[in-house]
Design an enzyme around this catalytic site. Structure first.
Site, mmCIF file in Angstrom:
data_model
loop_
_atom_site.group_PDB
_atom_site.id
_atom_site.type_symbol
_atom_site.label_atom_id
_atom_site.label_comp_id
_atom_site.label_asym_id
_atom_site.label_seq_id
_atom_site.Cartn_x
_atom_site.Cartn_y
_atom_site.Cartn_z
ATOM 1 N N GLU A 224 -6.662 5.312 -12.803
ATOM 2 C CA GLU A 224 -8.230 6.078 -11.776
ATOM 3 C C GLU A 224 -9.741 4.976 -11.526
ATOM 4 O OE1 GLU A 224 -5.843 6.613 -9.675
ATOM 5 O OE2 GLU A 224 -6.410 8.914 -9.355
ATOM 6 N N THR B 104 -9.474 4.105 -0.826
ATOM 7 C CA THR B 104 -10.373 5.449 -1.551
ATOM 8 C C THR B 104 -11.588 5.101 -1.926
ATOM 9 O OG1 THR B 104 -8.104 5.789 -3.185
ATOM 10 C CG2 THR B 104 -10.002 6.783 -3.438
HETATM 11 N N1 HSE Z 1 -10.124 13.105 -4.936
HETATM 12 C C1 HSE Z 1 -10.333 11.773 -4.557
HETATM 13 C C2 HSE Z 1 -10.675 11.700 -2.951
HETATM 14 C C3 HSE Z 1 -8.369 11.439 -4.690
HETATM 15 O O1 HSE Z 1 -10.408 12.703 -2.404
HETATM 16 O O2 HSE Z 1 -11.220 11.209 -3.212
HETATM 17 C C4 HSE Z 1 -8.362 9.991 -4.134
HETATM 18 O O3 HSE Z 1 -6.673 10.022 -4.201
#
Ligand code: HSE
Length: 323
Positions: free
Chosen positions: A145, A198
């Protein structure tokens, strides 16, 4: 001298090749930014890993990504997860040939990078004779990640690796808990064919939160956990509310308000953004309701000409699967 080997030991020590499927995940689950996630049965990613006699990890092929994912091992989520894992177990010279089959859209908010990292590190651990438990693989999948979006959050890799609904109580030290979910709880996921990165979706978030919002969010976090455990479907529905992240990110998703309203109108307990979006998820009691909800949500995107993929699934309890 006769040594008795049980079948599983024979298999695990001699295995040269493995095919592993890891499921997609819904992270945040409305109120639990970076701390809640659950796995679904499909979509997911598949990794085929083959032991090599020479050192080094080679990415043989990647399919389903339209040529967009990096083939350089250190930049690939599955590749880096395996490298970090091998360093940790003291076998950095073990070579592998890796093939990755993406069976879900990239940048969709369904934990695509996480599923690849989980499938990769789970496959490597199996081929190495399982020196680590499934839970112990988590930090290596989190490294995947980190290369994918710059932050090593665990709310996608956690549930993809362990299955079920997962709480990350703490990141330092890592404390991850899997809780049971009611058997009639179904997720509807609708992926509009647009992309949200993201990293960008994290950068727009406010750094300071008011006490009032914090209290509201904590109430919903506690309510959702209690609702899942009791189980109490109405409480689950009342708790699927996010006053911190959703308002900031909703603007990245065309039709967000229309689609959410359509989900609730069709009988969903609640609806919010899946991970960092653009997919939306809803939770419902019963498969039929969940199917109706998915169709209503999809129609909300279709109104403005945005194509969708829809998925309806119970909460996946298994995590990675050897195929
Ligand atoms: N918790 C993370 C976000 C998940 O919301 O940025 C990303 O897939």
């Amino acid at each position: 001298f006769l040594q008795i080997l049980y079948p599983s030991e024979v298999i695990s020590h001699n295995m040269e090749k493995i095919r592993v499927y890891a499921p997609a995940t819904v992270a945040n689950v409305a109120c639990g930014f970076d701390i809640f996630g659950f796995a679904v049965n499909h979509p997911g990613d598949e990794v085929v890993l083959v032991k090599k006699s020479s050192p080094g990890i080679v990415i043989k092929e990647i399919t389903g990504d339209e040529g967009r994912l990096p083939k350089a091992v250190e930049k690939n989520t599955a590749g880096i997860a395996i490298i970090k894992y091998l360093e940790h177990i003291g076998k950095p010279d073990q070579g592998f040939e890796l093939s990755l089959h993406k069976d879900m859209p990239l940048g969709s908010g369904l934990g695509s990078s996480a599923a690849s990292a989980v499938a990769g590190v789970f496959a490597a651990n199996e081929l190495m004779g399982k020196p680590l438990s499934q839970k112990e693989l988590l930090p290596f999948a989190m490294e995947g990640e980190r290369v994918a979006c710059g932050s090593a959050h665990a709310d996608n890799v956690g549930p993809s690796l362990l299955g079920g609904f997962v709480i990350i109580r703490s990141y330092d030290p890592l404390d991850i808990i899997q809780i049971p979910t009611p058997s009639d709880l179904y997720a509807s996921i609708v992926h509009p064919q647009i992309e949200v990165n993201t990293k960008d979706a994290r950068s727009i978030l406010e750094r300071e939160i008011t006490l009032h919002k914090t209290i509201t969010q904590m109430g919903n976090v506690a309510g959702l956990v209690a609702g899942l455990l009791l189980p109490d479907y109405d409480l689950i529905g009342r708790s699927l509310v996010d006053v911190i992240i959703e308002p900031a990110r909703a603007i990245l998703i065309p039709q967000f308000n229309v689609v959410k309203a359509a989900a609730l109108e069709a009988g969903a307990l609640g609806c919010s953004i899946s991970g960092s979006g653009p997919s939306l998820f809803a939770l419902s009691k019963g498969k039929e309701t969940a199917e109706r909800v998915a169709a209503a949500m999809a129609a909300g995107f279709h109104q403005v000409g945005i194509g969708t993929e829809e998925y309806v699934s119970e909460i996946n309890q298994q995590g990675p699967m050897i195929r």
